[in-house]
Design a protein around this motif. Structure first.
Motif, short mmCIF file in Angstrom:
data_model
loop_
_atom_site.label_atom_id
_atom_site.label_comp_id
_atom_site.label_asym_id
_atom_site.label_seq_id
_atom_site.Cartn_x
_atom_site.Cartn_y
_atom_site.Cartn_z
N ARG A 27 16.00 -22.57 3.06
CA ARG A 27 16.97 -22.66 4.16
C ARG A 27 17.36 -21.30 4.71
N THR A 28 17.50 -20.33 3.82
CA THR A 28 17.85 -18.97 4.25
C THR A 28 16.95 -17.99 3.53
N GLY A 29 16.53 -16.98 4.21
CA GLY A 29 15.71 -15.95 3.61
C GLY A 29 14.26 -16.36 3.44
N ASN A 30 13.46 -15.41 3.01
CA ASN A 30 12.03 -15.65 2.81
C ASN A 30 11.63 -15.68 1.35
N GLY A 31 12.55 -15.28 0.47
CA GLY A 31 12.25 -15.28 -0.95
C GLY A 31 13.53 -15.40 -1.76
N THR A 44 7.35 -21.00 2.76
CA THR A 44 6.00 -21.42 3.10
C THR A 44 5.57 -20.83 4.44
N ARG A 45 4.31 -20.66 4.58
CA ARG A 45 3.66 -20.26 5.84
C ARG A 45 4.07 -18.90 6.40
N MET A 46 4.34 -17.95 5.53
CA MET A 46 4.57 -16.58 6.00
C MET A 46 3.21 -15.93 6.24
N ARG A 47 3.17 -14.95 7.12
CA ARG A 47 1.96 -14.14 7.25
C ARG A 47 1.73 -13.42 5.92
N LEU A 48 0.48 -13.22 5.55
CA LEU A 48 0.16 -12.65 4.24
C LEU A 48 0.78 -11.26 4.04
N ILE A 49 0.79 -10.45 5.07
CA ILE A 49 1.37 -9.11 4.96
C ILE A 49 2.87 -9.20 4.61
N HIS A 50 3.54 -10.18 5.20
CA HIS A 50 4.97 -10.37 4.95
C HIS A 50 5.18 -11.00 3.56
N GLU A 51 4.34 -11.96 3.22
CA GLU A 51 4.45 -12.63 1.92
C GLU A 51 4.30 -11.63 0.77
N GLY A 102 3.35 0.75 13.41
CA GLY A 102 2.84 -0.63 13.35
C GLY A 102 1.42 -0.66 12.79
N VAL A 103 0.63 0.31 13.17
CA VAL A 103 -0.73 0.44 12.63
C VAL A 103 -0.66 0.78 11.15
N TRP A 104 0.28 1.63 10.77
CA TRP A 104 0.45 1.99 9.36
C TRP A 104 0.72 0.74 8.52
N CYS A 105 1.61 -0.14 9.03
CA CYS A 105 1.92 -1.38 8.31
C CYS A 105 0.66 -2.20 8.08
N HIS A 106 -0.14 -2.32 9.13
CA HIS A 106 -1.38 -3.08 9.03
C HIS A 106 -2.33 -2.44 8.00
N GLU A 107 -2.49 -1.12 8.10
CA GLU A 107 -3.39 -0.41 7.19
C GLU A 107 -2.92 -0.47 5.74
N LEU A 108 -1.62 -0.44 5.53
CA LEU A 108 -1.05 -0.43 4.18
C LEU A 108 -0.76 -1.83 3.64
N ASN A 109 -0.87 -2.84 4.52
CA ASN A 109 -0.60 -4.23 4.14
C ASN A 109 0.84 -4.41 3.66
N VAL A 110 1.79 -3.85 4.45
CA VAL A 110 3.21 -3.98 4.13
C VAL A 110 3.99 -4.35 5.39
N SER A 111 5.16 -4.93 5.19
CA SER A 111 6.03 -5.27 6.31
C SER A 111 6.70 -4.02 6.86
N ASP A 113 9.83 -3.61 7.33
CA ASP A 113 11.04 -3.33 6.54
C ASP A 113 10.71 -2.46 5.32
N ILE A 114 9.62 -2.77 4.66
CA ILE A 114 9.24 -2.01 3.46
C ILE A 114 8.81 -0.60 3.85
N LEU A 115 8.05 -0.49 4.94
CA LEU A 115 7.66 0.85 5.40
C LEU A 115 8.89 1.67 5.79
N GLU A 116 9.82 1.05 6.48
CA GLU A 116 11.04 1.75 6.88
C GLU A 116 11.83 2.24 5.67
N ARG A 117 11.95 1.41 4.65
CA ARG A 117 12.66 1.82 3.43
C ARG A 117 11.95 3.01 2.79
#
Length: 126
Positions: A27-31, A44-51, A102-111, A113-117
């Motif tokens: 109902r709230t949140g992704n995890g 369910t059904r999150m993009r793999l990078i986000h999951e 945004g390219v970095w996120c794709h290359e690193l396979n991270v969201s 939010d995680i890259l920003e942190r």
């Protein structure tokens, strides 16, 4: 477990720790980490990078012994996930190839939010 970055597999890490990963509509949140039953619930059904990023975040809660979700604990879990999901050499390589985070996120396979942190915590990359 000493691997970081693209070599870090949060699914395998959870398995080794005996933590169950269950997919369900949340109902709230992704995890959600539920320590009483050693289970992480993922939306369910999150993009793999986000999951992958959400699972690592929830593993951070589990390994730091969090039993609830305060703003401070959320930052700690993001920091834990960022340190495991991002390898500094891989980030430098992604940054050298493109100026676009945004390219970095794709290359690193991270969201994002995680890259920003990670970038907030480690100014050597920026």
């Amino acid at each position: 477990m000493t691997t970081t970055g693209l070599d870090y597999d949060p699914y395998e890490h959870a398995r080794r720790l005996g933590i169950h990963v269950v997919y369900r509509q949340l109902r709230t949140g992704n995890g959600l980490w539920v320590p009483e039953i050693r289970t992480i619930f993922l939306q369910t059904r999150m993009r793999l990078i986000h999951e992958r990023s959400v699972l690592a975040h929830e593993l951070g809660h589990a390994l730091m012994g969090h039993r609830d979700s305060t703003p401070r604990q959320e930052i700690q879990a993001d920091r834990w996930a960022a340190r495991h999901l991002i390898n500094p050499d891989e980030l430098r390589s992604a940054a050298a190839a493109s100026p676009d985070p945004g390219v970095w996120c794709h290359e690193l396979n991270v969201s994002a939010d995680i890259l920003e942190r990670y970038l907030r915590d480690d100014r050597r990359i920026a």
